[in-house]
Design an enzyme around this catalytic site. Structure first.
Site, PDB file in Angstrom:
ATOM      1  N   GLU A  43       0.871  -1.193   0.000  1.00 45.59           N
ATOM      2  CA  GLU A  43       0.000   0.000   0.000  1.00 45.59           C
ATOM      3  C   GLU A  43       0.905   1.240   0.000  1.00 45.59           C
ATOM      4  O   GLU A  43       1.828   1.342   0.804  1.00 45.59           O
ATOM      5  CB  GLU A  43      -0.899  -0.027   1.243  1.00 45.59           C
ATOM      6  CG  GLU A  43      -1.572   1.270   1.608  1.00 45.59           C
ATOM      7  CD  GLU A  43      -2.531   1.801   0.539  1.00 45.59           C
ATOM      8  OE1 GLU A  43      -3.406   1.060   0.096  1.00 45.59           O
ATOM      9  OE2 GLU A  43      -2.381   2.992   0.160  1.00 45.59           O
ATOM     10  N   ASP A  74       5.375   1.888  -3.116  1.00 44.35           N
ATOM     11  CA  ASP A  74       4.748   2.011  -4.433  1.00 44.35           C
ATOM     12  C   ASP A  74       4.568   0.612  -5.035  1.00 44.35           C
ATOM     13  O   ASP A  74       5.551  -0.112  -5.231  1.00 44.35           O
ATOM     14  CB  ASP A  74       5.667   2.877  -5.303  1.00 44.35           C
ATOM     15  CG  ASP A  74       5.074   3.156  -6.661  1.00 44.35           C
ATOM     16  OD1 ASP A  74       4.554   2.209  -7.305  1.00 44.35           O
ATOM     17  OD2 ASP A  74       5.120   4.316  -7.095  1.00 44.35           O
ATOM     18  N   GLY A  75       3.324   0.250  -5.334  1.00 45.14           N
ATOM     19  CA  GLY A  75       3.033  -1.091  -5.840  1.00 45.14           C
ATOM     20  C   GLY A  75       3.759  -1.390  -7.143  1.00 45.14           C
ATOM     21  O   GLY A  75       4.237  -2.516  -7.350  1.00 45.14           O
ATOM     22  N   ASP A 100      -6.039  -3.627  -5.981  1.00 44.62           N
ATOM     23  CA  ASP A 100      -7.132  -2.916  -5.302  1.00 44.62           C
ATOM     24  C   ASP A 100      -6.753  -1.449  -5.169  1.00 44.62           C
ATOM     25  O   ASP A 100      -6.610  -0.921  -4.073  1.00 44.62           O
ATOM     26  CB  ASP A 100      -7.381  -3.557  -3.926  1.00 44.62           C
ATOM     27  CG  ASP A 100      -8.587  -2.963  -3.223  1.00 44.62           C
ATOM     28  OD1 ASP A 100      -9.345  -2.211  -3.872  1.00 44.62           O
ATOM     29  OD2 ASP A 100      -8.760  -3.244  -2.029  1.00 44.62           O
ATOM     30  N   GLY A 101      -6.568  -0.814  -6.319  1.00 48.56           N
ATOM     31  CA  GLY A 101      -6.174   0.589  -6.318  1.00 48.56           C
ATOM     32  C   GLY A 101      -7.384   1.506  -6.215  1.00 48.56           C
ATOM     33  O   GLY A 101      -8.529   1.066  -6.244  1.00 48.56           O
ATOM     34  N   ASP A 140      -9.124   5.201  -7.848  1.00 45.80           N
ATOM     35  CA  ASP A 140      -9.557   5.506  -9.215  1.00 45.80           C
ATOM     36  C   ASP A 140      -8.359   5.852 -10.098  1.00 45.80           C
ATOM     37  O   ASP A 140      -7.295   6.205  -9.596  1.00 45.80           O
ATOM     38  CB  ASP A 140     -10.560   6.659  -9.168  1.00 45.80           C
ATOM     39  CG  ASP A 140     -11.828   6.223  -8.462  1.00 45.80           C
ATOM     40  OD1 ASP A 140     -12.765   5.803  -9.138  1.00 45.80           O
ATOM     41  OD2 ASP A 140     -11.844   6.280  -7.217  1.00 45.80           O
TER      42      ASP A 140
HETATM   43  N1  SPD Z   1     -14.222   4.623  -6.934  1.00 43.64           N
HETATM   44  C1  SPD Z   1     -13.767   3.699  -6.004  1.00 43.64           C
HETATM   45  C2  SPD Z   1     -12.725   2.775  -6.453  1.00 43.64           C
HETATM   46  C3  SPD Z   1     -12.356   1.902  -5.328  1.00 43.64           C
HETATM   47  C4  SPD Z   1     -11.222   1.050  -5.498  1.00 43.64           C
HETATM   48  N2  SPD Z   1     -10.690   0.442  -4.333  1.00 43.64           N
HETATM   49  C5  SPD Z   1     -11.198   0.815  -3.099  1.00 43.64           C
HETATM   50  C6  SPD Z   1     -10.504   0.175  -1.967  1.00 43.64           C
HETATM   51  C7  SPD Z   1     -11.326  -0.842  -1.328  1.00 43.64           C
HETATM   52  N3  SPD Z   1     -10.540  -1.818  -0.684  1.00 43.64           N
END
Ligand code: SPD
Length: 292
Positions: free
Chosen positions: A116, A147-148, A166-167, A169
């Site tokens: 993360e 940094d991933g 799990d980034g 936007d």
């Molecule tokens: N627009 C929201 C995009 C969310 C992407 N990841 C959210 C983190 C949840 N673990």
């Protein structure tokens, strides 16, 4: 006319908290209970009337207690139930802990590395969203702050069985996580039979970004399959994930023993939901057929 908070919510100091996305607003009635500017972004925790506690980064909804299970299950479980092996799993992003929680529900997982970029997000979520991150103390979990994309470049070839992206936007610090260069790096560190699944944005409100990410993954993987699920708090409500692999496994057919191992604890995911989620909307099919 905008619906105003009623007396009950007004007394709790609840106001409309909106994510402004281009010319639309996506909101919930709530009260900010914590806010901090980190080195990367503004971190905000909100107590909402409808969805429990929620996290926003730079004003964009990231997760909320009462709909996070749909998102985290559908990012993690289709990949984890279709990969050849799931001993070593890499999670990029996911600072709220929901994705690693889903990974670590599988006893077959030997090691889960989570990278993360913003350590403050992990700290704040551990403090304010303990119902989402319930696996922080699992000895198989290795949390790294960094940094991933740099982490992926530093890995040995074929080091992981599953990669979950799990980034946030595709604007700001997470934009690189939607790029073909990044997905090429992920392919290098996936083992044969490995699977990557990345959050793919809204297929309606962020259609161009969604299709762009499918194409970017298609530059590197033999099979690319988007899947869809509702996440009410996100812009547009319909959300996507992009599954990709070089294996010949059918993404729609999960391994039944793996599903059985976790399905009773799921809010949304099961084998039928898994198969149905891979139905691709016509608008996405048409965009993928077009030249641009
Ligand atoms: N627009 C929201 C995009 C969310 C992407 N990841 C959210 C983190 C949840 N673990």
């Amino acid at each position: 006319m905008l619906w105003q908070p009623d007396a009950f919510h007004a007394e709790k100091d609840m106001k409309w908290i909106d994510e402004v996305y281009e010319d639309r607003r996506f909101g919930a009635l709530g009260k900010t209970v914590f806010a901090r500017q980190s080195a990367f972004q503004n971190i905000q925790i909100v107590e909402t009337a409808a969805l429990g506690r929620a996290l926003l980064l730079d004003g964009m909804w990231m997760t909320a207690e009462r709909d996070e299970r749909i998102y985290h299950e559908m990012l993690a479980q289709p990949a984890l139930t279709t990969a050849k092996k799931i001993q070593d799993v890499l999670v990029i992003g996911g600072g709220d802990g929901g994705t690693v929680r889903e990974v670590l529900r599988h006893a077959e997982v030997r090691r889960c590395v989570m990278v993360e970029i913003d350590g403050d997000v992990v700290d704040v979520c551990q403090q304010h969203l303990p119902t989402i991150g319930t696996a922080w103390d699992d000895p198989r979990l290795d949390v790294q702050i960094g940094d991933g994309a740099v982490f992926v470049d530093s890995c040995e070839a074929a080091e992981f069985d599953v990669i979950l992206v799990d980034g946030a936007d595709p604007i700001g610090p997470a934009a690189v996580l939607f790029s073909a260069v990044f997905f090429g790096g992920c392919k290098r560190i996936l083992r044969p039979g490995g699977v990557i699944c990345a959050q793919g944005g809204s297929p309606t409100v962020q259609a161009a970004e969604h299709v762009g990410a499918i194409r970017a993954m298609g530059q590197h993987f033999r099979a690319v399959a988007p899947l869809y699920a509702p996440v009410g708090i996100y812009p547009g409500g319909a959300w996507s994930f992009i599954w990709a692999s070089d294996s010949t496994a059918d993404p729609r057919s999960p391994q039944t023993d793996r599903v059985s191992a976790i399905v009773d604890g799921c809010a949304w995911y099961n084998a039928e939901v898994h198969a149905g989620a891979f139905a691709v909307p016509n608008s996405v099919r048409a965009a993928l057929r077009s030249d641009s």
